[in-house]
Design a protein around this motif. Sequence first.
Motif, PDB file in Angstrom:
ATOM      1  N   ARG A 273       0.835  -1.204   0.000  1.00 53.46           N
ATOM      2  CA  ARG A 273       0.000   0.000   0.000  1.00 53.46           C
ATOM      3  C   ARG A 273       0.868   1.253   0.000  1.00 53.46           C
ATOM      4  NH1 ARG A 273      -1.501   3.162   4.049  1.00 53.46           N
ATOM      5  NH2 ARG A 273      -0.748   1.666   5.604  1.00 53.46           N
ATOM      6  N   GLN A 274       1.992   1.213   0.699  1.00 59.08           N
ATOM      7  CA  GLN A 274       2.837   2.390   0.819  1.00 59.08           C
ATOM      8  C   GLN A 274       3.565   2.728  -0.479  1.00 59.08           C
ATOM      9  OE1 GLN A 274       2.819  -0.188   2.921  1.00 59.08           O
ATOM     10  NE2 GLN A 274       2.089   0.688   4.860  1.00 59.08           N
ATOM     11  N   TYR A 281       1.038  -0.611  -8.983  1.00 58.57           N
ATOM     12  CA  TYR A 281       0.101  -1.696  -8.700  1.00 58.57           C
ATOM     13  C   TYR A 281      -0.500  -1.556  -7.298  1.00 58.57           C
ATOM     14  CZ  TYR A 281       1.689  -4.164 -12.858  1.00 58.57           C
ATOM     15  OH  TYR A 281       1.972  -4.516 -14.163  1.00 58.57           O
ATOM     16  N   ALA A 282      -1.720  -2.047  -7.184  1.00 61.27           N
ATOM     17  CA  ALA A 282      -2.375  -2.116  -5.882  1.00 61.27           C
ATOM     18  C   ALA A 282      -1.637  -3.130  -5.010  1.00 61.27           C
ATOM     19  CB  ALA A 282      -3.842  -2.511  -6.063  1.00 61.27           C
ATOM     20  N   PRO A 283      -1.836  -3.083  -3.687  1.00 66.12           N
ATOM     21  CA  PRO A 283      -1.130  -4.017  -2.804  1.00 66.12           C
ATOM     22  C   PRO A 283      -1.392  -5.474  -3.170  1.00 66.12           C
ATOM     23  CG  PRO A 283      -2.210  -2.293  -1.527  1.00 66.12           C
ATOM     24  CD  PRO A 283      -2.692  -2.138  -2.930  1.00 66.12           C
ATOM     25  N   VAL A 304      14.391   1.348   1.717  1.00 64.87           N
ATOM     26  CA  VAL A 304      13.817   1.539   0.381  1.00 64.87           C
ATOM     27  C   VAL A 304      13.091   0.262  -0.013  1.00 64.87           C
ATOM     28  CG1 VAL A 304      14.302   2.064  -2.037  1.00 64.87           C
ATOM     29  CG2 VAL A 304      15.671   3.113  -0.235  1.00 64.87           C
ATOM     30  N   THR A 305      11.836   0.376  -0.466  1.00 61.42           N
ATOM     31  CA  THR A 305      11.022  -0.817  -0.698  1.00 61.42           C
ATOM     32  C   THR A 305      10.786  -1.135  -2.168  1.00 61.42           C
ATOM     33  OG1 THR A 305       8.923   0.408  -0.623  1.00 61.42           O
ATOM     34  CG2 THR A 305       9.807  -0.416   1.479  1.00 61.42           C
ATOM     35  N   THR A 306      11.254  -0.289  -3.071  1.00 59.15           N
ATOM     36  CA  THR A 306      10.985  -0.541  -4.491  1.00 59.15           C
ATOM     37  C   THR A 306      12.283  -0.586  -5.289  1.00 59.15           C
ATOM     38  OG1 THR A 306      10.806   1.769  -5.204  1.00 59.15           O
ATOM     39  CG2 THR A 306       8.834   0.751  -4.272  1.00 59.15           C
ATOM     40  N   LEU A 307      12.277  -1.430  -6.323  1.00 59.75           N
ATOM     41  CA  LEU A 307      13.411  -1.487  -7.234  1.00 59.75           C
ATOM     42  C   LEU A 307      13.532  -0.185  -8.018  1.00 59.75           C
ATOM     43  CD1 LEU A 307      12.935  -5.124  -8.607  1.00 59.75           C
ATOM     44  CD2 LEU A 307      14.532  -4.336  -6.843  1.00 59.75           C
TER      45      LEU A 307
END
Length: 320
Positions: A273-274, A281-283, A304-307
């Motif tokens: 969600r964050q 994309y949705a969770p 950091v949570t995203t590539l």
Amino acid sequence: MLSTSQPAAVIAVRAVHTNADVTVSFVRTRGRARVRPAGPGAVVLVASLLLAGCAAADLGNEGGSVTGAEPPATASGPAEKPGEKGPAEKPVENPEGARAPQTEPSPVAAPAEGPVDAPPPATGLDLTEHSTSDPASPWVVVNKRTPLDPVDHEPDLTTVRGYLVRPDAAPDVAALLDAADADGVRLTLRSAYRGYPKQVAVYEGWVAQLGAARADSVSARPGHSEHQTGLGVDVGGTTRPECDFEACFGETVEGRWVAEHAAEFGMLVRYTRQNSAVTGYAPEPWHLRWVGRELAAHMRATGVTTLEEVFDVPGGDYAD
């Protein structure tokens, strides 16, 4: 420190000019010794001593400093914190306007307003080690803005518990499932590699059911799916099977275990969600992407949570 009334030395002598015994007390007051004569003729005695150049007594000097004087300020004390200076020395003006060498500490400057951003921890990982565009790279970034090139790429594959994954990802996928079993969590694989033709069929099915706009929110267009890389897997559970492929999977025993432990096995919970504005994309708490243990540890350490953010790759929705 001596009190102001305590004598530093007491001397009893015969006053040569008065024929009388005189006792003289040298009394210390706030770092200085003053003379307090006692008895008749004391003034004459003191003058005689000074004129004769006599040293009346040792007044308590040790090493050249006066006992009882306030100690000078030193540079010792608590170590400075990073980015924080110690108190500066401010000259003190005497009554004649001359600037004396004696100093007074000025107040420590107040910290700057607002939070200070701490630098991210250094993990020593070379983020240029692998390509983010080569479909054979473990760090390839695939999203709505960056499709695979070529779009119909087919990776090498092997099998883990009946599902196809890339050989470099297979050991960690298997280790993740084994670790869950060891913790009493029955984690299952529900989906893994999907080739280009399969993704065409899946996406078109969603379009027929929901329309193109809504289909884009729940399914990747062909060539834009992480499942086509062989590095993405979907997991499920047995405690609440109705939550498989649903947002409530994140609240199950299996979903919570995955969120806590996936990074230990080189896996990311890719869509949360964050970070949905970045990934596009949705969770999907059930969708895991293998990136390797080093990169997963780096991302956890830096928060950091995203590539997309790690490698500065465009994200978000489709361009058209």
